[in-house]
Every structure is written in C-alpha cells, then in structure tokens.
Design a protein around this motif. Sequence first.
Motif, mmCIF file in Angstrom:
data_model
loop_
_atom_site.group_PDB
_atom_site.id
_atom_site.type_symbol
_atom_site.label_atom_id
_atom_site.label_comp_id
_atom_site.label_asym_id
_atom_site.label_seq_id
_atom_site.Cartn_x
_atom_site.Cartn_y
_atom_site.Cartn_z
ATOM 1 N N LEU A 74 0.840 -1.208 0.000
ATOM 2 C CA LEU A 74 0.000 0.000 0.000
ATOM 3 C C LEU A 74 0.875 1.259 0.000
ATOM 4 O O LEU A 74 0.672 2.186 -0.785
ATOM 5 C CB LEU A 74 -0.892 -0.017 1.260
ATOM 6 N N GLU A 75 1.916 1.259 0.836
ATOM 7 C CA GLU A 75 2.820 2.429 0.904
ATOM 8 C C GLU A 75 3.549 2.624 -0.425
ATOM 9 O O GLU A 75 3.697 3.749 -0.917
ATOM 10 C CB GLU A 75 3.837 2.235 2.042
ATOM 11 N N VAL A 76 3.956 1.526 -1.058
ATOM 12 C CA VAL A 76 4.666 1.651 -2.346
ATOM 13 C C VAL A 76 3.704 2.156 -3.411
ATOM 14 O O VAL A 76 4.023 3.054 -4.195
ATOM 15 C CB VAL A 76 5.290 0.298 -2.769
ATOM 16 N N GLU A 77 2.485 1.623 -3.414
ATOM 17 C CA GLU A 77 1.490 2.073 -4.411
ATOM 18 C C GLU A 77 1.182 3.562 -4.244
ATOM 19 O O GLU A 77 1.119 4.311 -5.220
ATOM 20 C CB GLU A 77 0.206 1.244 -4.278
ATOM 21 N N SER A 78 1.059 4.029 -2.979
ATOM 22 C CA SER A 78 0.729 5.460 -2.813
ATOM 23 C C SER A 78 1.935 6.323 -3.167
ATOM 24 O O SER A 78 1.785 7.420 -3.719
ATOM 25 C CB SER A 78 0.220 5.768 -1.405
ATOM 26 N N LEU A 79 3.157 5.795 -2.955
ATOM 27 C CA LEU A 79 4.370 6.547 -3.364
ATOM 28 C C LEU A 79 4.395 6.686 -4.886
ATOM 29 O O LEU A 79 4.610 7.767 -5.434
ATOM 30 C CB LEU A 79 5.622 5.815 -2.880
ATOM 31 N N LEU A 80 4.129 5.580 -5.577
ATOM 32 C CA LEU A 80 4.130 5.615 -7.055
ATOM 33 C C LEU A 80 3.071 6.591 -7.541
ATOM 34 O O LEU A 80 3.303 7.415 -8.432
ATOM 35 C CB LEU A 80 3.870 4.208 -7.604
ATOM 36 N N HIS A 81 1.891 6.534 -6.893
ATOM 37 C CA HIS A 81 0.791 7.429 -7.292
ATOM 38 C C HIS A 81 1.200 8.894 -7.095
ATOM 39 O O HIS A 81 1.025 9.739 -7.972
ATOM 40 C CB HIS A 81 -0.461 7.105 -6.456
ATOM 41 N N LYS A 82 1.854 9.150 -5.955
ATOM 42 C CA LYS A 82 2.259 10.534 -5.618
ATOM 43 C C LYS A 82 3.194 11.107 -6.687
ATOM 44 O O LYS A 82 3.193 12.288 -6.986
ATOM 45 C CB LYS A 82 2.961 10.532 -4.260
#
Length: 352
Positions: A74-82
């Motif tokens: 989840l943290e990696v996905e939100s980083l990529l999204h950011k």
Amino acid sequence: MSLYCGIAYRRKISQGYRLLSTYVTKARYLFELKEDDGACKKAQQAGAFYLFHSLAPLLQTAEHRYLVPRFSLLEVESLLHKFGQDAQRIEDSVLIGCSEQHEAWFALDLGLNSSFSTHASLPKSEVETELQGSFIELRKAIFQLNSMDSSLLFTAQALLRWHDGHQFCSKSGQPTRKNIAGSKRVCPSNNIIYYPQMAPVVITLVSDGTRCLLARQSSFPKGMYSALAGFCDIGENMEEAVRREVAEEVGLEVENMQFSASQHWPFPNSSLMIACHATVKPGQTEIQVNLRELEAAAWFSYDEIATALRKKGTYIQQQNEAFPFLLPPKLAIAHQLIQEWVEKQTCASLPA
Ligand SMILES: NC(=O)C1=CN([C@@H]2O[C@H](COP(=O)(O)OP(=O)(O)OC[C@H]3O[C@@H](n4cnc5c(N)ncnc54)[C@H](OP(=O)(O)O)[C@@H]3O)[C@@H](O)[C@H]2O)C=CC1
Ligand SMILES: [Mg+2]
C-alpha cells in the motif's frame, strides 16, 4: 498462509509424518512463489518492499549504523501514485526472501527504466525527502550494515541489476518477460528461459607455513591488501582455477588447498566467491607479481596480520592513520580467510 502451512502441512501431521522444519517450509514456500505467479502476486499483498534507486538501496542512519526501511504494498502504491507512476510498476519488483512466518520480501528499483511505465525514473531527491532516507551506494554502505541486511541487499541489487541487463533475448532480440518473483525471464518468441547467473570466483589465502600472501589491485581502497582472487575459466574446477590464478598473479605453484567457505559478492557483478586456503612448496616462495593484474603482492608475517586485525575504527579512520596496510572489510570473505589463518597460526604456536 501458504500451502505448506495449510492443508498439505496438516495432512502430513495427521498421517504421522515427521514435522517439516521451519527452514524446510520456508524453502518450499519460496520455491512455490518462484513457480506460481498467482501465489507470488498474493504474497505481495502482505509482503515487505525494500526500495532502490539505480541499484542504490534506501537507507536511514542511526548513530554509526544504517537501518534498512521496508514498505508495505500500500505504501509503495501510494508513493508511485504521488509521483505520477502507474502501480503496475510493482511488477518490476523481485522476490528476495521471506521471514520464518512467510512474510515475503521484495526489492523494487525506482530509478531503473521500468518495463511498465513511460516515466523512466522517480526523482531521487524528492523520494528521499518523502521517505526520510537516502539512496546510498551499496559498496560504501557495507561498512555500516549488519550481515543479515547486507546479504539481503546483495541479493536484491544483484537480481535488480541482472533484470536491467537482460531485457532482450540474446537469440531472437525480442523483449523478454520476467515472472512475478523475478527468478527467471522468458523469451515469448522461442520460449528460451534465462536464469540469473553468478560468476564463480576462487579466492585463495596462500601461506608458506609462517607467512601469508596478500595482494592489491589499483582499484582497491588506498592501502588495502586482500587474498588472491580470480574468475573461473569455463571448464575449470575450483582446484584448477586456484592453481592457475596463483600462478598467473604471483608466479607461485600451489601444493595443496583446503576449502573454507563461499560468499555471494555483487561487486561489480554477481560473483560466487569460493574461498580456500592453499600452501606453496617450502623454498619456492619468491613472488613474481603480474603487474597486468596486480599493483603489488607481498608476504605478511603473523604479527603484522594480527596487529592489522586488532585495528579499531571505521575504514576511513583506519585509512587516515599512518598504518602500512589495511585488511578487507569484515563482511568480505577475504577477511574471514585471514582471520582463520591467524587462528590456525595461534593454535599451532600453543604448547601441545
Ligand atoms: N568478497 C571478497 O572478499 C573479495 C571479492 N573479490 C571479487 O572477486 C572478483 C574477481 O576478482 P579479480 O581479481 O578482479 O578477478 P581476476 O583476477 O579474474 O581479474 C579480473 C579479470 O578477469 C577477467 N574475467 C574473466 N571472467 C570474468 C567474468 N565472468 N567477469 C568479469 N571479468 C572476468 C576479466 O579480464 P578481461 O577484462 O581481460 O576479460 C577481468 O578484468 C571481483 O569481482 C572482486 O570484486 C575480490 C577480492 C575479495
Ligand atoms: Mg585476481
């Protein structure tokens, strides 16, 4: 919970089979993730991700040590999204291990070109600020990493580098595809399977009974000497490679050798270090350095080596002190060979 912790495992107990050890269930779980993309994708959900940028791991400093932060999917996905990246980039990640409780560990490089995203790389310094860490060159970081972290990061860097360098089939030229775990790549046009390779390297501490032979290359850190090392030629076994490398590099003939241990070494590419002790014929100890391979080589006495092993302080501090030579870092198998030699010499000098 994977199959080996689930039905099959319980069935084994009900049939009175012996309990599979934690190590065996862990090894079989990792095997399953490498063979089954669905199981590996599922393992990513509860997995932990180690992040890299152009093969440098993300590290956080704590006093004189480095800590290695891990992130959830989840943290990696939100980083990529950011940073405007498609979550599909997660498929560039590689499996590097798992915990005894079967928490799978993955590595993902945010700097290397992604096969899934038009944006080649995430902005390094902004990502560092966001994650409160720094992407640090692994070869520099090893002096302040513990052995478990360094071994995991060695595997991760080697695997990430291998995938980055094997995007195309060497026979058809077509793009190859990695499996979810990253344990292989396949060419869809001819089904050739490529597996990550390690180059076998022999590393040998030569002794004449009272002294040991160390050498240095111009690429080594200032003042550092190490054991003789060399890549195995195709078709050679370990013994033949040791004899050849010692003859090539210092012009001596090895009389006998004894295997010590092995080590995965990712610098500059993935090498499997096969370490051994070797002795030369007494009286035939005159070194003739091959200056095409080495900058210098010399015999070192027990006292010189024992004193160097006792030196304290970081590598940089040791380099600044006026000391005739430095030994390889503790994490290097060359250091282990030298330590073993000193222990053997110490025992040999004790009264029977
Ligand atoms: N962990 C440890 O304790 C230590 C690890 N090492 C590692 O061992 C490795 C070998 O040491 P080194 O003394 O350099 O090796 P060598 O003595 O074999 O010399 C390197 C040369 O070997 C040739 N070579 C043959 N096969 C390969 C291959 N598969 N990949 C790259 N070069 C190859 C190349 O020559 P050409 O360019 O002519 O083809 C290269 O320049 C290095 O990667 C080094 O990092 C070394 C010392 C300590
Ligand atoms: Mg060599």
